[in-house]
Design an enzyme around this catalytic site. Sequence first.
Site, PDB file in Angstrom:
ATOM      1  N   CYS A 132       0.842  -1.205   0.000  1.00  0.00           N
ATOM      2  CA  CYS A 132       0.000   0.000   0.000  1.00  0.00           C
ATOM      3  C   CYS A 132       0.870   1.245   0.000  1.00  0.00           C
ATOM      4  CB  CYS A 132      -0.938  -0.014   1.213  1.00  0.00           C
ATOM      5  SG  CYS A 132      -1.980   1.461   1.309  1.00  0.00           S
ATOM      6  N   CYS A 135      -0.458   4.157   1.992  1.00  0.00           N
ATOM      7  CA  CYS A 135      -0.271   4.057   3.442  1.00  0.00           C
ATOM      8  C   CYS A 135       1.178   4.346   3.828  1.00  0.00           C
ATOM      9  CB  CYS A 135      -0.625   2.657   3.942  1.00  0.00           C
ATOM     10  SG  CYS A 135      -2.125   1.975   3.225  1.00  0.00           S
ATOM     11  N   ASP A 136       2.133   3.877   3.024  1.00  0.00           N
ATOM     12  CA  ASP A 136       3.521   3.803   3.486  1.00  0.00           C
ATOM     13  C   ASP A 136       4.501   4.726   2.769  1.00  0.00           C
ATOM     14  OD1 ASP A 136       2.627   1.872   5.242  1.00  0.00           O
ATOM     15  OD2 ASP A 136       3.142   0.203   3.918  1.00  0.00           O
TER      16      ASP A 136
END
Lengths: 314, 314
Positions: A132, A135-136
């Site tokens: 992701c 997300c990261d």
Amino acid sequence: MDVYDIIIIGAGSAGMSAAIYAKRFGMKTLVIGKVVGGLLNDSHNVENYPGFPSIPGFDLMMRFKEHVESLSIPIKEEWVETVTKNDDGTFSVKTEKERYTAKTILIATGTKHRHLGVPGEERLAGKGVSYCATCDAAFFKGKDVAIVGGGDSAAQAANLLAQHASHVYVIVRKDHMRAEPLNRERLEQNEKVDILYETKVVEVLGENSVEKIKLTKPFKGSDELAVQGFFVEIGADVQSELAKPLGVERNERGEIIIDAESRTNVEGVYAAGDVGNRKFKQAITGAAEGCIAAFSAYDYLQRKEHGREARFGY
Amino acid sequence: MDVYDIIIIGAGSAGMSAAIYAKRFGMKTLVIGKVVGGLLNDSHNVENYPGFPSIPGFDLMMRFKEHVESLSIPIKEEWVETVTKNDDGTFSVKTEKERYTAKTILIATGTKHRHLGVPGEERLAGKGVSYCATCDAAFFKGKDVAIVGGGDSAAQAANLLAQHASHVYVIVRKDHMRAEPLNRERLEQNEKVDILYETKVVEVLGENSVEKIKLTKPFKGSDELAVQGFFVEIGADVQSELAKPLGVERNERGEIIIDAESRTNVEGVYAAGDVGNRKFKQAITGAAEGCIAAFSAYDYLQRKEHGREARFGY
């Protein structure tokens, strides 16, 4: 025990849109979904849901959630383990916590991220290996990262990564990317990005975190790339296992086969969104399929219980 | 002369959604529509476009317009008079002002309000006779009004009128209304509203403005109702005349027949939204059909010009 007119399994754009329509039709409606918002939550920026020129995926899904909650529709954040058909024609939906009963079922369970399946990948998951980028990405500021994938998701993720990382290597199996032209152009024009075509990743290396990846084809003289982050964006598998015991037909990719009215081959069972077999899958098309599924379920119950066709509009 | 990859005829939710997608696919895109926003502009409140719990139709369409403009897509506010196919396979689109050329065409021309066709109706149009409750309801504050129609649009319009008028008579031809349950319930529970079932309006009476309407069946002893406003909400006819000379197949209601990919029977010609033959027509489904049409047109040109299938996602 409560019998719902419809239980919607999945709380992504398709499931929540269906809920809005079902409730407005006067149906007793329940949504069950462990991840409210679904995979769209992971989308950095959604620019193609008509009405929102640019909105983070998570924010868009919160708008959907507010819409559902404004109609007082309950959402149970549970995993559905099984769906079975009862002798009286109703369906039982069993989660890890409870058992629910409904007259109709909508499967809107979407997809899950696909893994590459190479040595080192699982061991270093969360230690530099990510599924992701949204997300990261921010964790890799000033670092070098690689991303594997040749589709639009990969292109989007790579564009996002390039905003944070020092350098981004995009590893593409084929000789071209199947991305939206706009996203591909942005990528090609970015000086921080190298696209390595016709190349595969065969191993992820590193002691306690990702240190390098091994390629099938050398890049600048070496078949190893030193990176601190490794993003896998090679697609998603449909989550249609619940459909099987019900006798719902699926295609070779596991997608549930639906008609233009979002109906499956099993009476009272509908499907919508990424879990279905439509060629073109987007937030907007999944939302529409959800609404159509709600209408079909309502129409089905109207005919069954009142002998009357449902028809709106004029 | 410029040759567009796609000309989208109609600037409602279907047309504008298609434009957003087409442009993102890198297509040279033009939207031609006399009424930007389409019939949805007339909708008092849209509560079923997922992501917007409640928004006036006009405002929602302005959001769509902003979305289109954020991508620098031109919109020509002109009437399309004819579409013809040229010998080289392109299409010519003629408006009252200009002639344009495109490789593909999307017909998203929607519908127009249906008239009742009774004596007095045309003569008193704009003098108490209205086809748009959203536009005109506020003019009837403290007055008595009648509305004719048995569908969801009629129910919505009547609910709106009841917020302004002293009394609202809803004249329904059948013995029931085919409205969304939520809208019908609101109407039935409103003390300012009488619903007259199995009744038709045969004449609109009044010297210089609406004074009364004549019914086929007496209500409270009289077949005349004294009203100052008369709203016609009996549906809409599809505007599909442009399709005919192109050889595009339509059904008995004049709706353009499209498949799941928004394709018509004519290569390079697509349709989406209310002008199409889908059973369930909503802003959200029209928007999705528009996006799918843009994808199909893009896919068609990719194959034709580059021999390559368009495929996105993973």
